[in-house]
Design an enzyme around this catalytic site. Sequence first.
Site, PDB file in Angstrom:
ATOM      1  N   ASP A 129       4.523   0.562  12.632  1.00 18.80           N
ATOM      2  CA  ASP A 129       2.597   0.011  11.573  1.00 18.80           C
ATOM      3  C   ASP A 129       2.909  -1.321  11.906  1.00 18.80           C
ATOM      4  OD1 ASP A 129       3.117   1.463   8.425  1.00 18.80           O
ATOM      5  OD2 ASP A 129       2.797   2.597  10.318  1.00 18.80           O
ATOM      6  N   LEU A 180       7.230  19.616   8.250  1.00 17.60           N
ATOM      7  CA  LEU A 180       8.179  19.517   7.147  1.00 17.60           C
ATOM      8  C   LEU A 180       8.270  19.508   6.099  1.00 17.60           C
ATOM      9  CD1 LEU A 180       9.033  16.343   9.770  1.00 17.60           C
ATOM     10  CD2 LEU A 180      10.489  18.745   9.340  1.00 17.60           C
ATOM     11  N   ARG A 238      -9.019  -0.913   4.794  1.00 20.51           N
ATOM     12  CA  ARG A 238      -7.853   0.627   4.122  1.00 20.51           C
ATOM     13  C   ARG A 238      -6.663  -0.093   3.465  1.00 20.51           C
ATOM     14  NH1 ARG A 238      -6.945   5.380   7.726  1.00 20.51           N
ATOM     15  NH2 ARG A 238      -5.008   5.868   5.572  1.00 20.51           N
ATOM     16  N   LYS A 257       0.813  -1.405  -0.064  1.00 25.20           N
ATOM     17  CA  LYS A 257       0.292  -0.423  -0.653  1.00 25.20           C
ATOM     18  C   LYS A 257       0.707   0.744  -0.234  1.00 25.20           C
ATOM     19  CE  LYS A 257      -1.639   1.582   3.762  1.00 25.20           C
ATOM     20  NZ  LYS A 257      -1.319   2.581   4.342  1.00 25.20           N
ATOM     21  N   ASN A 258       2.247   0.692   0.938  1.00 27.54           N
ATOM     22  CA  ASN A 258       2.896   2.747   0.571  1.00 27.54           C
ATOM     23  C   ASN A 258       3.463   2.323  -0.190  1.00 27.54           C
ATOM     24  OD1 ASN A 258       1.083   3.008   3.689  1.00 27.54           O
ATOM     25  ND2 ASN A 258       3.115   2.649   4.698  1.00 27.54           N
ATOM     26  N   ARG A 302      -0.569  13.965  13.022  1.00 28.19           N
ATOM     27  CA  ARG A 302       0.186  13.854  11.395  1.00 28.19           C
ATOM     28  C   ARG A 302       0.386  15.264  10.972  1.00 28.19           C
ATOM     29  NH1 ARG A 302      -1.533   9.377   9.859  1.00 28.19           N
ATOM     30  NH2 ARG A 302       0.206   9.152   9.320  1.00 28.19           N
ATOM     31  N   PRO A 303       1.447  16.050  11.741  1.00 27.12           N
ATOM     32  CA  PRO A 303       1.355  17.849  10.787  1.00 27.12           C
ATOM     33  C   PRO A 303       2.180  17.188   9.820  1.00 27.12           C
ATOM     34  CG  PRO A 303       2.947  16.895  12.987  1.00 27.12           C
ATOM     35  CD  PRO A 303       2.277  16.462  12.680  1.00 27.12           C
ATOM     36  N   ILE A 304       1.903  18.687   9.569  1.00 28.04           N
ATOM     37  CA  ILE A 304       2.960  18.468   7.754  1.00 28.04           C
ATOM     38  C   ILE A 304       3.755  19.498   7.901  1.00 28.04           C
ATOM     39  CG2 ILE A 304       1.150  17.560   6.952  1.00 28.04           C
ATOM     40  CD1 ILE A 304       0.258  20.790   5.254  1.00 28.04           C
ATOM     41  N   ILE A 335       7.747   7.169  17.085  1.00 27.61           N
ATOM     42  CA  ILE A 335       7.375   7.548  16.281  1.00 27.61           C
ATOM     43  C   ILE A 335       6.344   8.501  16.105  1.00 27.61           C
ATOM     44  CG2 ILE A 335       6.788   7.465  13.282  1.00 27.61           C
ATOM     45  CD1 ILE A 335       9.299   6.019  14.288  1.00 27.61           C
ATOM     46  N   ARG A 373      -4.581  10.463   4.676  1.00 24.73           N
ATOM     47  CA  ARG A 373      -3.108  11.429   4.928  1.00 24.73           C
ATOM     48  C   ARG A 373      -2.667  10.814   3.569  1.00 24.73           C
ATOM     49  NH1 ARG A 373      -0.163  14.161   8.284  1.00 24.73           N
ATOM     50  NH2 ARG A 373       1.845  13.770   7.838  1.00 24.73           N
ATOM     51  N   CYS A 387      -5.103  11.726  12.579  1.00 27.26           N
ATOM     52  CA  CYS A 387      -5.697  10.375  12.929  1.00 27.26           C
ATOM     53  C   CYS A 387      -6.122  10.326  14.166  1.00 27.26           C
ATOM     54  CB  CYS A 387      -5.531   9.613  11.614  1.00 27.26           C
ATOM     55  SG  CYS A 387      -4.217   8.827  12.004  1.00 27.26           S
TER      56      CYS A 387
HETATM   57  C1  EPZ Z   1       3.948   6.944   6.494  1.00 24.56           C
HETATM   58  O1  EPZ Z   1       3.549   8.014   7.473  1.00 24.56           O
HETATM   59  C2  EPZ Z   1       3.439   5.611   6.121  1.00 24.56           C
HETATM   60  N1  EPZ Z   1       1.822   6.743   5.413  1.00 24.56           N
HETATM   61  C3  EPZ Z   1       2.941   5.682   8.081  1.00 24.56           C
HETATM   62  O2  EPZ Z   1       2.079   4.243   7.565  1.00 24.56           O
HETATM   63  C4  EPZ Z   1       3.841   5.074   8.282  1.00 24.56           C
HETATM   64  O3  EPZ Z   1       3.369   4.382  10.099  1.00 24.56           O
HETATM   65  C5  EPZ Z   1       4.111   5.758   8.463  1.00 24.56           C
HETATM   66  O4  EPZ Z   1       5.253   6.494   7.695  1.00 24.56           O
HETATM   67  C6  EPZ Z   1       5.937   5.915   9.191  1.00 24.56           C
HETATM   68  O5  EPZ Z   1       7.145   4.991   9.191  1.00 24.56           O
HETATM   69  C7  EPZ Z   1       2.276   5.522   4.304  1.00 24.56           C
HETATM   70  O6  EPZ Z   1       3.048   6.108   3.731  1.00 24.56           O
HETATM   71  C8  EPZ Z   1       0.606   6.336   3.141  1.00 24.56           C
HETATM   72  P1  EPZ Z   1       5.683  10.541   8.813  1.00 24.56           P
HETATM   73  P2  EPZ Z   1       3.530   9.422   7.042  1.00 24.56           P
HETATM   74  O7  EPZ Z   1       5.851  11.845   7.817  1.00 24.56           O
HETATM   75  O8  EPZ Z   1       4.270  10.206   5.679  1.00 24.56           O
HETATM   76  C9  EPZ Z   1       6.182  13.578  12.137  1.00 24.56           C
HETATM   77  C10 EPZ Z   1      -0.310   2.215   7.906  1.00 24.56           C
HETATM   78  O9  EPZ Z   1      -0.141   2.315   8.322  1.00 24.56           O
HETATM   79  N2  EPZ Z   1       6.221  14.374  11.208  1.00 24.56           N
HETATM   80  O10 EPZ Z   1       7.141   9.439   8.470  1.00 24.56           O
HETATM   81  O11 EPZ Z   1       2.379  10.561   7.120  1.00 24.56           O
HETATM   82  C11 EPZ Z   1       4.703  12.771  12.621  1.00 24.56           C
HETATM   83  O12 EPZ Z   1       3.500  13.086  13.256  1.00 24.56           O
HETATM   84  C12 EPZ Z   1       0.093   4.074   7.624  1.00 24.56           C
HETATM   85  O13 EPZ Z   1       0.625   2.381   6.694  1.00 24.56           O
HETATM   86  C13 EPZ Z   1       6.521  15.458  11.620  1.00 24.56           C
HETATM   87  O14 EPZ Z   1       6.357  16.051  12.801  1.00 24.56           O
HETATM   88  O15 EPZ Z   1       5.087   9.084   8.144  1.00 24.56           O
HETATM   89  C14 EPZ Z   1       4.804  10.900  13.142  1.00 24.56           C
HETATM   90  O16 EPZ Z   1       5.334  11.447  14.076  1.00 24.56           O
HETATM   91  C15 EPZ Z   1       0.263   4.548   9.081  1.00 24.56           C
HETATM   92  N3  EPZ Z   1       6.010  16.379  10.447  1.00 24.56           N
HETATM   93  C16 EPZ Z   1       6.872  11.164  12.382  1.00 24.56           C
HETATM   94  O17 EPZ Z   1       6.579  12.533  11.763  1.00 24.56           O
HETATM   95  C17 EPZ Z   1       5.768  16.578   9.668  1.00 24.56           C
HETATM   96  O18 EPZ Z   1       5.916  17.561   7.895  1.00 24.56           O
HETATM   97  C18 EPZ Z   1       7.044   9.771  10.577  1.00 24.56           C
HETATM   98  O19 EPZ Z   1       5.738  10.629  10.364  1.00 24.56           O
HETATM   99  C19 EPZ Z   1       5.492  15.266   8.977  1.00 24.56           C
HETATM  100  C20 EPZ Z   1       5.169  13.978   9.967  1.00 24.56           C
END
Ligand code: EPZ
Length: 417
Positions: free
Chosen positions: A305, A125, A398, A22-23, A121-123, A327, A92, A116
């Site tokens: 995950d 970065l 999902r 999926k990812n 889940r901030p953005i 995480i 997301r 969620c």
């Molecule tokens: C991806 O989510 C995956 N989703 C997630 O899988 C996975 O848990 C996660 O990476 C970590 O490996 C998909 O690929 C679709 P991150 P993503 O940005 O990209 C913080 C599943 O079950 N952060 O690596 O959203 C964030 O809050 C899903 O398949 C910021 O602070 O994860 C988190 O604490 C769940 N600011 C950490 O970083 C930002 O701008 C990791 O988030 C972005 C993220």
Amino acid sequence: MDSIQIHGGVALQGKVRIQGSKNAALPILAGTLLTKETSYIRNCPKISDVYGMINLLKSLGCHVSWEESGIRVNAKDICKGEMQGEAITGMRSSLCLLGALLGRCGEVVMEYPGGCVIGERPIDLHLSALSKMGVVFTEEQGFIRAAAKQLNGAHIKLPMASVGATENIILAAVTAQGDTLLEGAAREPEVAALCRFLNCCGAVIEGIGSSRLRVKGNRTLHGGDFTVPADRIVAGTYLFAAVATGGSVLLEEAPYSQMEAVLHVAERMGAQCIAAREGVYVQAAKRPGAIPCLRTAPYPGFPTDLQSMALVALTTAKGQCRIEETIFENRFRVVEPLRKMGADIQICDAHSVIVKGVERLHGKAVEAKELRGGAALVLAGLMAEGESVVSDCKYIYRGYENICKDLRELGARIVSV
Ligand code: EPZ
């Protein structure tokens, strides 16, 4: 059909084919926007997040069709970079359309991707990195407008190895003016798969699999024919199902080389894990042994995950284990239903719990609250005595194409109801 009924107590036996990732599929589908030619993406899992992504691509004007062994996408006519409505906030992973649309159209209007239950889940970065590439962000009545007269390559250092931010930077960088050097990139295999897809479309991305990526700019991409790799998280889910039930299972097409941290934990819990030509063979101990501590980490560490699945397997292990979730800040939602099933779990703080093994779990009616926690509750039902019903399974669908069929093929007494 939004619940799953399980009669537990069966040790899983047999073989199961692991679905496409999926990812990996989601950012790759976003990447098809970067060319006006047709791409063919094979081995995409038939899950609601992929259907959601297809709907978004169609809403942007893409021609998308699901064929025999893959999805055919042509984005030559995409009309607007506006995405609104439930889909963009309900999922997301549509966030990775941001980088692709900026690369193709130079402008995007989108609703703020929601958080969620596993975390806010901030953005930030994503926004700070894309700003360095010349993107200007403005907020209008809850929407984000992102615009760049010209996307420029940049030297970006990510303070945290965010998977999504890494993917958005790559998707914006391949067609930007000038090269991009990204340090602190996420090393997840799904990021590597995206890079390999883009390179097969004519991009030049170096350092794939490392935390230092160099993306050559000014590239015009052509269509690509690409096969999505197997889903290491689904493979790990079924691995822990075997560990939790004392079974022996062949995980066909499971990516052994991407699962070292996961296999190491399973072996420390008493299982034998063997790389076979067809995938990964796991022979579990009758009752898992506990491990003193389990800590999640960015790849190649133990994946967040699979934290809930390991937690479930540890609920009847001999001994106790401290689990640290580094995480996300709210990824222990599964504790309350597991306690209802008889588990002995103490929540220390938002990032750690202590689980003490009990003799057995007892089947109960429980509710899925999110994707991976929901799948973990199915595993708990497999190992519990008696009948369990997991409701609200839309979350599970999902990410899992055929969880009931897959587990039934391994001997589980499980049906969707
Ligand atoms: C991806 O989510 C995956 N989703 C997630 O899988 C996975 O848990 C996660 O990476 C970590 O490996 C998909 O690929 C679709 P991150 P993503 O940005 O990209 C913080 C599943 O079950 N952060 O690596 O959203 C964030 O809050 C899903 O398949 C910021 O602070 O994860 C988190 O604490 C769940 N600011 C950490 O970083 C930002 O701008 C990791 O988030 C972005 C993220």
